[in-house]
Write an enzyme that holds these catalytic residues in place. Structure first.
Site, PDB file in Angstrom:
ATOM      1  N   ASP A 137       0.851  -1.187   0.000  1.00 36.01           N
ATOM      2  CA  ASP A 137       0.000   0.000   0.000  1.00 36.01           C
ATOM      3  C   ASP A 137       0.881   1.229   0.000  1.00 36.01           C
ATOM      4  OD1 ASP A 137      -2.431  -1.360  -0.030  1.00 36.01           O
ATOM      5  OD2 ASP A 137      -2.640  -1.355   2.143  1.00 36.01           O
ATOM      6  N   ASP A 146      -6.903  -1.416  -4.696  1.00 31.02           N
ATOM      7  CA  ASP A 146      -8.020  -1.107  -3.803  1.00 31.02           C
ATOM      8  C   ASP A 146      -8.997  -0.134  -4.464  1.00 31.02           C
ATOM      9  OD1 ASP A 146      -6.733  -2.681  -1.892  1.00 31.02           O
ATOM     10  OD2 ASP A 146      -5.739  -0.950  -0.973  1.00 31.02           O
TER      11      ASP A 146
END
Length: 162
Positions: free
Chosen positions: A122, A139
């Site tokens: 991330d 995401d």
């Protein structure tokens, strides 16, 4: 013949979306994030959004991190289960092939991260007026895919669409 052609075009849309999202997500992670950066490094920052490398051991907001290594196998089982469901219920695939391809491509990319990096890579950190979870392109594509499905289902003139 037309029916089979439509079915094949749905699978084609699904596969193209899956491959594009998967490859783009992995390219972003490898070329822009993992090039010599370490966990916690700020790659770029502004007052609104920053690129900050973290490895998420859980799912959204680090939930289920306690499952550790089992989480990736649970996610694989979920993806395989949904895939077989789509194989049996092709009307769902026909109605939402691109959106489902986006979701699958992103899901597979995030699972691959768990095997290669020990957690999902991330890097997008929103921190304007509040601190939001750190997330990645995959995401965003999962959320966009879900939004496309909801848009199609709730705003479609044909309410019989699955």
């Amino acid at each position: 013949m037309l029916k089979g052609g439509f079915k094949n075009s749905a699978w084609l849309g699904f596969c193209v979306a899956l491959c594009v999202v998967f490859l783009l997500d992995q390219a972003i992670k490898w070329y822009f994030v993992l090039s010599g950066y370490q966990q916690g490094d700020v790659i770029y920052g502004t007052n609104v959004i920053s690129l900050l490398l973290v490895y998420n051991k859980g799912v959204a907001f680090s939930m289920l991190a306690f499952l550790q290594e089992w989480l990736k196998y649970l996610q694989i089982a979920l993806l395989v289960g949904i895939f077989f469901y789509l194989c049996k219920h092709t009307e769902m695939l026909k109605a939402h092939s691109i959106a489902l391809g986006m979701i699958f491509g992103a899901g597979i990319s995030n699972v691959l991260d768990r095997f290669i990096h020990g957690g999902v890579v991330d890097y997008i950190f929103w921190h304007y007026k509040f601190e939001f979870a750190i997330f990645n392109f995959a995401d965003v594509m999962i959320n966009a895919g879900v939004a496309l499905i909801l848009f199609n289902v709730f705003l479609s003139k044909n309410k019989s669409v699955p």
